[in-house]
Design a protein around this motif. Structure first.
Motif, PDB file in Angstrom:
ATOM      1  N   LEU A 225       0.831  -1.203   0.000  1.00 52.90           N
ATOM      2  CA  LEU A 225       0.000   0.000   0.000  1.00 52.90           C
ATOM      3  C   LEU A 225       0.862   1.249   0.000  1.00 52.90           C
ATOM      4  O   LEU A 225       0.576   2.222  -0.712  1.00 52.90           O
ATOM      5  CB  LEU A 225      -0.916  -0.004   1.229  1.00 52.90           C
ATOM      6  N   MET A 226       1.930   1.245   0.790  1.00 53.54           N
ATOM      7  CA  MET A 226       2.758   2.446   0.900  1.00 53.54           C
ATOM      8  C   MET A 226       3.481   2.750  -0.410  1.00 53.54           C
ATOM      9  O   MET A 226       3.732   3.920  -0.732  1.00 53.54           O
ATOM     10  CB  MET A 226       3.753   2.302   2.049  1.00 53.54           C
ATOM     11  N   PHE A 227       3.801   1.723  -1.196  1.00 49.81           N
ATOM     12  CA  PHE A 227       4.353   1.942  -2.534  1.00 49.81           C
ATOM     13  C   PHE A 227       3.312   2.636  -3.414  1.00 49.81           C
ATOM     14  O   PHE A 227       3.629   3.556  -4.172  1.00 49.81           O
ATOM     15  CB  PHE A 227       4.731   0.601  -3.164  1.00 49.81           C
ATOM     16  N   ALA A 228       2.086   2.147  -3.318  1.00 45.19           N
ATOM     17  CA  ALA A 228       1.011   2.720  -4.123  1.00 45.19           C
ATOM     18  C   ALA A 228       0.737   4.169  -3.745  1.00 45.19           C
ATOM     19  O   ALA A 228       0.347   4.982  -4.592  1.00 45.19           O
ATOM     20  CB  ALA A 228      -0.262   1.888  -3.958  1.00 45.19           C
ATOM     21  N   VAL A 229       0.957   4.522  -2.484  1.00 46.20           N
ATOM     22  CA  VAL A 229       0.715   5.885  -2.016  1.00 46.20           C
ATOM     23  C   VAL A 229       1.742   6.863  -2.581  1.00 46.20           C
ATOM     24  O   VAL A 229       1.395   7.935  -3.094  1.00 46.20           O
ATOM     25  CB  VAL A 229       0.727   5.927  -0.474  1.00 46.20           C
ATOM     26  N   ILE A 230       3.019   6.510  -2.494  1.00 45.01           N
ATOM     27  CA  ILE A 230       4.047   7.488  -2.847  1.00 45.01           C
ATOM     28  C   ILE A 230       4.202   7.650  -4.355  1.00 45.01           C
ATOM     29  O   ILE A 230       4.646   8.707  -4.837  1.00 45.01           O
ATOM     30  CB  ILE A 230       5.404   7.122  -2.215  1.00 45.01           C
ATOM     31  N   THR A 231       3.814   6.645  -5.147  1.00 45.05           N
ATOM     32  CA  THR A 231       4.066   6.738  -6.585  1.00 45.05           C
ATOM     33  C   THR A 231       3.329   7.904  -7.239  1.00 45.05           C
ATOM     34  O   THR A 231       3.944   8.705  -7.946  1.00 45.05           O
ATOM     35  CB  THR A 231       3.741   5.411  -7.285  1.00 45.05           C
ATOM     36  N   PRO A 232       2.018   8.077  -7.044  1.00 43.13           N
ATOM     37  CA  PRO A 232       1.384   9.264  -7.632  1.00 43.13           C
ATOM     38  C   PRO A 232       1.853  10.564  -6.998  1.00 43.13           C
ATOM     39  O   PRO A 232       1.865  11.621  -7.653  1.00 43.13           O
ATOM     40  CB  PRO A 232      -0.111   9.033  -7.398  1.00 43.13           C
ATOM     41  N   ALA A 233       2.261  10.509  -5.719  1.00 43.80           N
ATOM     42  CA  ALA A 233       2.767  11.724  -5.075  1.00 43.80           C
ATOM     43  C   ALA A 233       4.001  12.247  -5.798  1.00 43.80           C
ATOM     44  O   ALA A 233       4.216  13.464  -5.887  1.00 43.80           O
ATOM     45  CB  ALA A 233       3.085  11.441  -3.606  1.00 43.80           C
ATOM     46  N   LEU A 234       4.819  11.348  -6.335  1.00 42.65           N
ATOM     47  CA  LEU A 234       6.015  11.766  -7.063  1.00 42.65           C
ATOM     48  C   LEU A 234       5.667  12.643  -8.266  1.00 42.65           C
ATOM     49  O   LEU A 234       6.421  13.543  -8.629  1.00 42.65           O
ATOM     50  CB  LEU A 234       6.796  10.541  -7.533  1.00 42.65           C
ATOM     51  N   ILE A 235       4.521  12.377  -8.880  1.00 43.35           N
ATOM     52  CA  ILE A 235       4.113  13.121 -10.077  1.00 43.35           C
ATOM     53  C   ILE A 235       3.890  14.595  -9.763  1.00 43.35           C
ATOM     54  O   ILE A 235       4.111  15.467 -10.608  1.00 43.35           O
ATOM     55  CB  ILE A 235       2.823  12.512 -10.664  1.00 43.35           C
ATOM     56  N   SER A 236       3.456  14.885  -8.543  1.00 43.99           N
ATOM     57  CA  SER A 236       3.005  16.241  -8.199  1.00 43.99           C
ATOM     58  C   SER A 236       4.070  17.296  -8.438  1.00 43.99           C
ATOM     59  O   SER A 236       3.760  18.450  -8.750  1.00 43.99           O
ATOM     60  CB  SER A 236       2.544  16.278  -6.736  1.00 43.99           C
ATOM     61  N   GLY A 237       5.345  16.930  -8.293  1.00 44.44           N
ATOM     62  CA  GLY A 237       6.397  17.925  -8.472  1.00 44.44           C
ATOM     63  C   GLY A 237       6.480  18.492  -9.874  1.00 44.44           C
ATOM     64  O   GLY A 237       6.973  19.607 -10.072  1.00 44.44           O
ATOM     65  N   ALA A 238       5.988  17.755 -10.858  1.00 45.75           N
ATOM     66  CA  ALA A 238       6.065  18.225 -12.245  1.00 45.75           C
ATOM     67  C   ALA A 238       5.067  19.327 -12.542  1.00 45.75           C
ATOM     68  O   ALA A 238       5.239  20.079 -13.507  1.00 45.75           O
ATOM     69  CB  ALA A 238       5.849  17.054 -13.206  1.00 45.75           C
ATOM     70  N   ILE A 239       4.006  19.419 -11.751  1.00 47.57           N
ATOM     71  CA  ILE A 239       2.947  20.396 -12.035  1.00 47.57           C
ATOM     72  C   ILE A 239       2.730  21.327 -10.850  1.00 47.57           C
ATOM     73  O   ILE A 239       1.624  21.806 -10.594  1.00 47.57           O
ATOM     74  CB  ILE A 239       1.628  19.688 -12.431  1.00 47.57           C
ATOM     75  N   ALA A 240       3.804  21.595 -10.123  1.00 53.67           N
ATOM     76  CA  ALA A 240       3.727  22.473  -8.959  1.00 53.67           C
ATOM     77  C   ALA A 240       3.378  23.893  -9.361  1.00 53.67           C
ATOM     78  O   ALA A 240       3.598  24.308 -10.489  1.00 53.67           O
ATOM     79  CB  ALA A 240       5.073  22.464  -8.223  1.00 53.67           C
ATOM     80  N   ASP A 241       2.812  24.636  -8.438  1.00 55.87           N
ATOM     81  CA  ASP A 241       2.515  26.073  -8.553  1.00 55.87           C
ATOM     82  C   ASP A 241       1.252  26.391  -9.347  1.00 55.87           C
ATOM     83  O   ASP A 241       0.865  27.563  -9.415  1.00 55.87           O
ATOM     84  CB  ASP A 241       3.674  26.849  -9.211  1.00 55.87           C
ATOM     85  N   ARG A 242       0.600  25.399  -9.957  1.00 55.72           N
ATOM     86  CA  ARG A 242      -0.486  25.756 -10.875  1.00 55.72           C
ATOM     87  C   ARG A 242      -1.603  24.719 -10.940  1.00 55.72           C
ATOM     88  O   ARG A 242      -2.378  24.706 -11.898  1.00 55.72           O
ATOM     89  CB  ARG A 242       0.094  25.935 -12.282  1.00 55.72           C
ATOM     90  N   THR A 243      -1.720  23.868  -9.930  1.00 56.11           N
ATOM     91  CA  THR A 243      -2.653  22.747 -10.015  1.00 56.11           C
ATOM     92  C   THR A 243      -3.859  22.927  -9.106  1.00 56.11           C
ATOM     93  O   THR A 243      -3.727  23.301  -7.937  1.00 56.11           O
ATOM     94  CB  THR A 243      -1.934  21.432  -9.655  1.00 56.11           C
ATOM     95  N   ARG A 244      -5.029  22.629  -9.666  1.00 55.47           N
ATOM     96  CA  ARG A 244      -6.267  22.676  -8.900  1.00 55.47           C
ATOM     97  C   ARG A 244      -6.358  21.449  -8.009  1.00 55.47           C
ATOM     98  O   ARG A 244      -6.189  20.314  -8.475  1.00 55.47           O
ATOM     99  CB  ARG A 244      -7.461  22.744  -9.848  1.00 55.47           C
ATOM    100  N   PHE A 245      -6.635  21.657  -6.731  1.00 54.58           N
ATOM    101  CA  PHE A 245      -6.560  20.569  -5.756  1.00 54.58           C
ATOM    102  C   PHE A 245      -7.576  19.471  -6.026  1.00 54.58           C
ATOM    103  O   PHE A 245      -7.246  18.279  -5.995  1.00 54.58           O
ATOM    104  CB  PHE A 245      -6.742  21.131  -4.343  1.00 54.58           C
ATOM    105  N   VAL A 246      -8.821  19.828  -6.307  1.00 54.10           N
ATOM    106  CA  VAL A 246      -9.856  18.810  -6.551  1.00 54.10           C
ATOM    107  C   VAL A 246      -9.519  18.012  -7.806  1.00 54.10           C
ATOM    108  O   VAL A 246      -9.644  16.780  -7.835  1.00 54.10           O
ATOM    109  CB  VAL A 246     -11.247  19.465  -6.670  1.00 54.10           C
ATOM    110  N   GLY A 247      -9.096  18.715  -8.852  1.00 55.09           N
ATOM    111  CA  GLY A 247      -8.710  18.021 -10.070  1.00 55.09           C
ATOM    112  C   GLY A 247      -7.572  17.039  -9.823  1.00 55.09           C
ATOM    113  O   GLY A 247      -7.563  15.925 -10.365  1.00 55.09           O
ATOM    114  N   TRP A 248      -6.612  17.440  -8.999  1.00 61.65           N
ATOM    115  CA  TRP A 248      -5.494  16.559  -8.665  1.00 61.65           C
ATOM    116  C   TRP A 248      -5.978  15.316  -7.919  1.00 61.65           C
ATOM    117  O   TRP A 248      -5.545  14.200  -8.220  1.00 61.65           O
ATOM    118  CB  TRP A 248      -4.463  17.311  -7.843  1.00 61.65           C
ATOM    119  N   ALA A 249      -6.860  15.495  -6.947  1.00 61.83           N
ATOM    120  CA  ALA A 249      -7.356  14.355  -6.177  1.00 61.83           C
ATOM    121  C   ALA A 249      -8.102  13.367  -7.073  1.00 61.83           C
ATOM    122  O   ALA A 249      -7.944  12.141  -6.940  1.00 61.83           O
ATOM    123  CB  ALA A 249      -8.272  14.846  -5.054  1.00 61.83           C
ATOM    124  N   VAL A 250      -8.895  13.875  -8.004  1.00 61.17           N
ATOM    125  CA  VAL A 250      -9.596  13.007  -8.959  1.00 61.17           C
ATOM    126  C   VAL A 250      -8.593  12.282  -9.844  1.00 61.17           C
ATOM    127  O   VAL A 250      -8.713  11.079 -10.118  1.00 61.17           O
ATOM    128  CB  VAL A 250     -10.593  13.832  -9.805  1.00 61.17           C
TER     129      VAL A 250
END
Length: 436
Positions: free
Chosen positions: A114-139
């Motif tokens: 489970l913890m592998f599954a958690v961190i993998t999408p979190a890694l993506i977030s750095g590519a779209i920092a500063d400009r991402t809508r939170f709800v859209g990201w969660a979806v």
């Protein structure tokens, strides 16, 4: 049940979970002050979203038919939805209550994966920092985990996944499923979301370098659970993997700093932290198949190459805000391919997965070709599906904030908060504030 092995897997699970808040600080320190809370939230929400999805169907899709010798190599099953029937043979699954020869309960492995599954999408977030809508990201995280991570985890980690069982690819802890996968998705998201306002024109310096170092330290600490915990046994193999992880992180610092000195003439704190992460990324796949000497080269090469790879975004004009592509995609590819050259199964305690020795150890090029095939398959699938999902979410829920909101800062517009009370910090003391 082997209580020692079980304790090791559970502790490793906690270490891997700690990596996600560590990543939040690592990324959070590198963004501008007006975006740090949004970055922290983008990482923390992955813990909540992915955990729920994992319990409902994620484990079942990734590992649900792992005990079935004739199971589907591309997709698990939905028969164990809600973790239903683990260890009972329901849905064609003949898992024992204990996970293989390690004597670890299946539920402990559920927690670890489970913890592998958690961190993998979190890694993506750095590519779209500063400009991402939170709800859209969660979806997006929910959709991406379901359609990209869970299937790929089955291919790479499940005993009957086609990359593991048919190609006999060596990927001890997720160089393909975690690093290349997240890096490809990061590239796709960066292309869909587009560049930040002022990209390559305005200064976008890290707002808190100590945060970056803190995050790197937490990531490094957690990575021992990430890699050595993947042995599922507190024994010789885990010990070698632990050592290899440390070695590669250290030599990658040297590799990155050397490349940084050649390019810019200085050694930076951000560079040291990024280099360590690059080495840890590269050794993730190879930690169970290279000797400690091999780990020296894996880290050194990865640190040097990744330092140059972060310039790809300028050459090809895409805005990967925090260099996820340069570090995780390129580092993952480097580590995966180096196995084909440096794999020394006989020198790694307890290692046996039917794979061949690397080219430098008399194994020929077959293993290298299989490693390259796995890297290419994961990259292609992840990029195409990630791009399509990002487009869909962007057109429906919305994945990027408006121009005005981006200028003001996503902390205020998305969360109605600021990380720092600038007025209070900058104010002067009144006479009454002094204690006589």
């Amino acid at each position: 049940m082997d209580t020692g092995n079980t304790a090791w897997v559970l502790v490793s699970s906690a270490l891997v979970l700690l990596m996600t808040p560590g990543l939040a600080f690592f990324y959070g320190g590198m963004v501008r002050a007006k975006s740090v809370l949004n970055m922290l939230m983008m990482n923390f929400i992955c813990i909540a979203v992915v955990t729920v999805a994992w319990v409902l169907y994620g484990w079942s899709v990734s590992f649900g038919n792992a005990g079935d010798a004739h199971g589907n190599g591309f997709w698990g099953t939905f028969a164990q939805w809600g973790l239903h029937g683990i260890g009972t043979g329901i849905g064609g699954n003949d898992h024992l209550a204990l996970y293989g020869s390690s004597g670890v309960p299946v539920f402990a492995v559920v927690c670890f994966q489970l913890m592998f599954a958690v961190i993998t999408p979190a890694l993506i977030s750095g590519a779209i920092a500063d400009r991402t809508r939170f709800v859209g990201w969660a979806v997006y995280v929910a959709a991406w985990a379901s359609l990209v991570y869970f299937p790929i985890a089955h291919w790479v980690f499940s005993p009957n996944g086609f990359i593991y069982a048919r190609l006999h690819v060596m990927d001890f802890a997720g160089g393909t499923a975690v690093e290349i996968n997240s890096g490809a998705a990061a590239l796709a998201c960066a292309l869909v979301v587009g560049k930040r306002i002022g990209f390559r024109k305005d200064p976008m310096r890290p707002h808190n370098v100590p945060f970056v170092m803190l995050g790197a330290a937490l990531l490094w600490f957690g990575w021992f659970g990430f890699n050595a915990g993947s042995a599922l046994i507190a024994g010789g193999q885990a010990s070698v993997v632990f050592l290899n992880t440390q070695i590669a992180g250290c030599t990658a610092v040297f590799g990155w700093l050397a490349a940084e000195k050649l390019q810019h003439g200085t050694f930076t704190t951000i560079g040291a932290a990024s280099g360590a992460v690059a080495g840890l990324v590269a050794i993730t796949a190879s930690c169970g198949s290279v000797s400690p000497t091999g780990a020296l080269f894996v880290g050194l090469i990865a640190g040097f190459v990744c330092c140059y790879a972060v310039n790809l975004k300028h050459r090809f004009d895409f805005d990967d805000s925090l260099d996820v592509v340069g570090v995780h995609l390129v580092g993952g590819i480097v580590g995966t391919l180096l196995i084909g050259l440096l794999a020394a199964p006989g020198e790694v305690a307890g290692f046996s997965n039917g794979a061949r020795a690397g080219l430098f150890y008399g194994g020929g090029v077959d293993q290298l070709l299989d490693q390259a095939a796995a890297a290419g398959i994961v990259f292609a699938y992840s990029f195409v599906v990630s791009f399509a999902l990002a487009k869909l979410v962007h057109k429906t829920v919305g994945l990027r904030v408006s121009t005005e909101e981006e200028i003001v800062g996503v902390d205020q517009t998305e969360h109605a908060e600021t990380a720092y009370d600038w007025g209070g910090l900058a104010g002067t003391l009144h006479r009454r504030d002094y204690v006589v």
